[in-house]
Design a protein around this motif. Structure first.
Motif, PDB file in Angstrom:
ATOM      1  N   ASP A   1      36.226 -63.734  29.003  1.00 60.77           N
ATOM      2  CA  ASP A   1      36.608 -65.001  28.365  1.00 60.77           C
ATOM      3  C   ASP A   1      35.453 -65.987  28.480  1.00 60.77           C
ATOM      4  N   GLU A   2      35.354 -66.903  27.503  1.00 65.50           N
ATOM      5  CA  GLU A   2      34.198 -67.824  27.412  1.00 65.50           C
ATOM      6  C   GLU A   2      32.902 -67.003  27.423  1.00 65.50           C
ATOM      7  N   PHE A   3      32.829 -66.037  26.510  1.00 62.83           N
ATOM      8  CA  PHE A   3      31.725 -65.073  26.458  1.00 62.83           C
ATOM      9  C   PHE A   3      30.370 -65.755  26.358  1.00 62.83           C
ATOM     10  N   ASP A   4      30.295 -66.877  25.648  1.00 59.00           N
ATOM     11  CA  ASP A   4      29.006 -67.551  25.446  1.00 59.00           C
ATOM     12  C   ASP A   4      28.398 -68.034  26.751  1.00 59.00           C
ATOM     13  N   MET A   5      29.256 -68.266  27.777  1.00 60.49           N
ATOM     14  CA  MET A   5      28.737 -68.685  29.087  1.00 60.49           C
ATOM     15  C   MET A   5      27.988 -67.539  29.772  1.00 60.49           C
ATOM     16  N   PHE A   6      28.406 -66.299  29.515  1.00 55.79           N
ATOM     17  CA  PHE A   6      27.704 -65.144  30.079  1.00 55.79           C
ATOM     18  C   PHE A   6      26.377 -64.889  29.364  1.00 55.79           C
ATOM     19  N   ALA A   7      26.242 -65.446  28.158  1.00 50.30           N
ATOM     20  CA  ALA A   7      25.026 -65.236  27.369  1.00 50.30           C
ATOM     21  C   ALA A   7      23.929 -66.233  27.724  1.00 50.30           C
ATOM     22  N   GLN A   8      24.125 -66.999  28.784  1.00 54.95           N
ATOM     23  CA  GLN A   8      23.108 -67.934  29.245  1.00 54.95           C
ATOM     24  C   GLN A   8      22.319 -67.304  30.389  1.00 54.95           C
ATOM     25  N   GLY A   9      21.154 -67.796  30.645  1.00 58.01           N
ATOM     26  CA  GLY A   9      20.349 -67.269  31.750  1.00 58.01           C
ATOM     27  C   GLY A   9      19.776 -65.897  31.423  1.00 58.01           C
ATOM     28  N   LYS A  10      19.691 -65.040  32.434  1.00 55.28           N
ATOM     29  CA  LYS A  10      19.035 -63.730  32.283  1.00 55.28           C
ATOM     30  C   LYS A  10      19.955 -62.665  31.705  1.00 55.28           C
ATOM     31  N   GLN A  11      21.259 -62.946  31.591  1.00 55.85           N
ATOM     32  CA  GLN A  11      22.240 -62.025  30.977  1.00 55.85           C
ATOM     33  C   GLN A  11      22.249 -60.657  31.672  1.00 55.85           C
ATOM     34  N   ARG A  12      22.085 -60.667  33.014  1.00 57.09           N
ATOM     35  CA  ARG A  12      22.037 -59.398  33.743  1.00 57.09           C
ATOM     36  C   ARG A  12      23.378 -58.678  33.729  1.00 57.09           C
ATOM     37  N   LEU A  13      24.470 -59.444  33.759  1.00 54.26           N
ATOM     38  CA  LEU A  13      25.797 -58.815  33.746  1.00 54.26           C
ATOM     39  C   LEU A  13      26.008 -58.064  32.432  1.00 54.26           C
ATOM     40  N   LEU A  14      25.744 -58.738  31.308  1.00 54.14           N
ATOM     41  CA  LEU A  14      25.945 -58.104  30.004  1.00 54.14           C
ATOM     42  C   LEU A  14      25.031 -56.895  29.837  1.00 54.14           C
ATOM     43  N   TYR A  15      23.772 -57.048  30.260  1.00 59.59           N
ATOM     44  CA  TYR A  15      22.835 -55.924  30.127  1.00 59.59           C
ATOM     45  C   TYR A  15      23.287 -54.738  30.978  1.00 59.59           C
ATOM     46  N   SER A  16      23.718 -55.005  32.211  1.00 61.94           N
ATOM     47  CA  SER A  16      24.124 -53.920  33.116  1.00 61.94           C
ATOM     48  C   SER A  16      25.334 -53.176  32.580  1.00 61.94           C
ATOM     49  N   LEU A  17      26.338 -53.938  32.083  1.00 63.68           N
ATOM     50  CA  LEU A  17      27.558 -53.295  31.564  1.00 63.68           C
ATOM     51  C   LEU A  17      27.250 -52.483  30.311  1.00 63.68           C
ATOM     52  N   LEU A  18      26.545 -53.104  29.353  1.00 62.07           N
ATOM     53  CA  LEU A  18      26.262 -52.420  28.089  1.00 62.07           C
ATOM     54  C   LEU A  18      25.299 -51.255  28.270  1.00 62.07           C
ATOM     55  N   ASP A  19      24.375 -51.400  29.231  1.00 61.98           N
ATOM     56  CA  ASP A  19      23.438 -50.311  29.491  1.00 61.98           C
ATOM     57  C   ASP A  19      24.149 -49.125  30.136  1.00 61.98           C
ATOM     58  N   ALA A  20      25.083 -49.423  31.069  1.00 63.08           N
ATOM     59  CA  ALA A  20      25.854 -48.354  31.714  1.00 63.08           C
ATOM     60  C   ALA A  20      26.732 -47.626  30.711  1.00 63.08           C
ATOM     61  N   MET A  21      27.158 -48.359  29.663  1.00 64.04           N
ATOM     62  CA  MET A  21      28.015 -47.745  28.641  1.00 64.04           C
ATOM     63  C   MET A  21      27.254 -46.821  27.700  1.00 64.04           C
ATOM     64  N   GLN A  22      25.924 -46.801  27.805  1.00 62.06           N
ATOM     65  CA  GLN A  22      25.142 -45.870  26.981  1.00 62.06           C
ATOM     66  C   GLN A  22      25.240 -44.446  27.510  1.00 62.06           C
ATOM     67  N   SER A  23      25.675 -44.305  28.766  1.00 62.45           N
ATOM     68  CA  SER A  23      25.800 -42.976  29.370  1.00 62.45           C
ATOM     69  C   SER A  23      27.025 -42.256  28.812  1.00 62.45           C
ATOM     70  N   VAL A  24      26.908 -40.939  28.636  1.00 62.54           N
ATOM     71  CA  VAL A  24      28.026 -40.151  28.100  1.00 62.54           C
ATOM     72  C   VAL A  24      29.149 -40.009  29.120  1.00 62.54           C
ATOM     73  N   THR A  25      28.837 -40.258  30.403  1.00 64.25           N
ATOM     74  CA  THR A  25      29.872 -40.100  31.437  1.00 64.25           C
ATOM     75  C   THR A  25      30.759 -41.328  31.567  1.00 64.25           C
ATOM     76  N   SER A  26      30.307 -42.492  31.094  1.00 63.60           N
ATOM     77  CA  SER A  26      31.111 -43.718  31.218  1.00 63.60           C
ATOM     78  C   SER A  26      32.111 -43.826  30.075  1.00 63.60           C
ATOM     79  N   GLN A  27      33.161 -44.589  30.324  1.00 64.60           N
ATOM     80  CA  GLN A  27      34.202 -44.793  29.304  1.00 64.60           C
ATOM     81  C   GLN A  27      34.729 -46.212  29.473  1.00 64.60           C
ATOM     82  N   ALA A  28      34.215 -47.151  28.659  1.00 64.38           N
ATOM     83  CA  ALA A  28      34.557 -48.563  28.843  1.00 64.38           C
ATOM     84  C   ALA A  28      34.557 -49.297  27.505  1.00 64.38           C
TER      85      ALA A  28
END
Length: 417
Positions: free
Chosen positions: A148-175
């Motif tokens: 929620d309030e996604f635009d607040m996560f898009a501020q700064g270095k965006q490490r949370l978004l990068y980590s989640l989306l990068d982990a989802m590139q793996s075939v073993t993850s399901q999110a």
């Protein structure tokens, strides 16, 4: 007494409906083209096919984004009780990356009955989340991240978004990552490395159409025929609702309301206010209830501030307005006092106050933000020499004074001329 019981029951029934998102969005979700259907199809497909996805729900505040998402998540938890896990974050609380990772780890530990360590470092939480994504993927369990309030996560270095989306590139993850934002350009705030990993699926929540509103109004206010209400009361109540909604004056009320408020949430508040004003003796809604609700929803703070002013403060406001009419663009307390004295000398009014009393009235008007200093410069000057300006229009001042209980007639005359 017989009329009061059905009236109270109908009042409680409608109020309960207005507070129940599943009842409110039921008719809006029936269409295969609705946002509910679109979102449910995307998420359910991700669960059944074991793929990763990311979606943005965009629209103004009060448009039903969170309510529709909650309905979809609730349905999926019933449909796939052992295959779905939901993690919720809010950008207002968890925009800090360290705080966000710790909260995700805490919720995952609670969900899977694991021991959570408050002392875990950022790297430890990050490795734990990636490991949980891998383990849940191998167990064919989908983790739904609601941001929620996604635009607040898009501020700064965006490490949370990068980590989640990068982990989802793996075939073993399901999110599935679902972002909620009132900013329509939320996806444009993402860094290039994050945007390249985002699915670019967006669902827009637009204001409801007139046909949807008519259907929603009937859905919310009509009493069920097969209920414990007396049959005669149900038919009278429903007939009254149909008469009101078909009245041209009611349509004008709705048009006026939607000129200022266009979201589902504001519409529900308006209906709740009207229903709360229902006469329990007759047990029926009336057009006057909706008129009164409209006036309550259209509160104007500046008019209320004028209505609460003392007589002295009204004099000061009229003096300032007269100086503006005389094209005196810059004025201060001293010039206002000269105008005040000129009015007193011309009309021999009994409402004449000492200068120290007028200063207190002047400060009170400034505290209520009816007037303010014209510029920030000159702060070294005392208050009575600093330029001032009105924060209220001539029409608002005139309307507020007309509805004032103790406004002297001479002031209205001075304002008119």
């Amino acid at each position: 007494m017989g009329k009061e019981i059905p009236a109270e029951k109908s009042l409680n029934l409608i109020r309960g409906r207005l507070c129940d998102p599943s009842f409110i969005f039921g008719p809006l979700s029936a269409s295969s083209d609705s946002n509910y259907s679109k979102l449910k199809f995307i998420v359910s497909t991700s669960i059944t096919e074991g793929c990763n996805n990311s979606i943005l729900l965009l629209g103004p505040r009060g448009s039903g984004k969170a309510a529709v998402l909650d309905l979809v998540v609730g349905d999926l938890l019933e449909q796939f009780p052992d295959s779905v896990s939901v993690i919720r974050l809010n950008g207002l609380l968890h925009s800090d990356d360290n705080c966000a990772f710790k909260e995700i780890a805490r919720q995952l530990c609670m969900e899977h009955h694991l021991l959570f360590s408050k002392m875990a470092s950022f790297d430890e939480n990050s490795h734990f989340i990636i490991a949980m994504l891998r383990e849940c993927g191998l167990a064919h369990k989908t983790i739904i991240f609601v941001l929620d309030e996604f635009d607040m996560f898009a501020q700064g270095k965006q490490r949370l978004l990068y980590s989640l989306l990068d982990a989802m590139q793996s075939v073993t993850s399901q999110a599935v990552v679902i972002g909620i934002s009132s900013r329509l350009d939320a996806d444009q705030l993402l860094e290039k490395r994050v945007r390249s990993r985002f699915s670019h699926r967006k669902i827009l929540f637009l204001p409801p159409s007139r046909d949807e509103l008519d259907g929603l109004l009937e859905h919310l206010l009509s009493l069920p025929a097969d209920s414990s209400f007396p049959s005669g009361y149900v038919s009278r109540f429903n007939d009254k609702i149909k008469n009101i909604t078909s009245d041209r004056r009611f349509k004008d009320i709705l048009k006026t309301f939607f000129n200022a408020h266009s979201t589902v949430n504001s519409f529900l508040k308006f209906i709740f206010c009207a229903v709360s004003l229902m006469n329990l003796e007759s047990g029926l809604l009336s057009l006057e209830n909706f008129k009164a609700a409209l006036s309550r929803m259209q509160r104007q703070p500046k008019l209320e501030a004028v209505r609460d002013c003392s007589v002295l403060e009204l004099y000061l406001l009229v003096c300032m307005r007269r100086l503006e009419v005389k094209e005196q663009n810059s004025y201060n307390f001293i010039s206002v006092m000269k105008e005040y004295k000129a009015i007193h000398d011309s009309f021999q009014t009994s409402d004449y106050y000492a200068q120290n009393v007028c200063i207190r009235g002047f400060e009170h008007l400034r505290e209520r933000q009816v007037i303010c200093y014209a510029e920030n410069r000159g702060q070294s000057q005392t208050g009575e020499y600093r330029p001032m300006k009105l924060l209220i229009s001539a029409s608002e001042l005139h309307q507020g004074m007309r509805s004032h209980a103790c406004c002297p007639a001479i002031l209205l005359k001075l304002l008119d001329h």
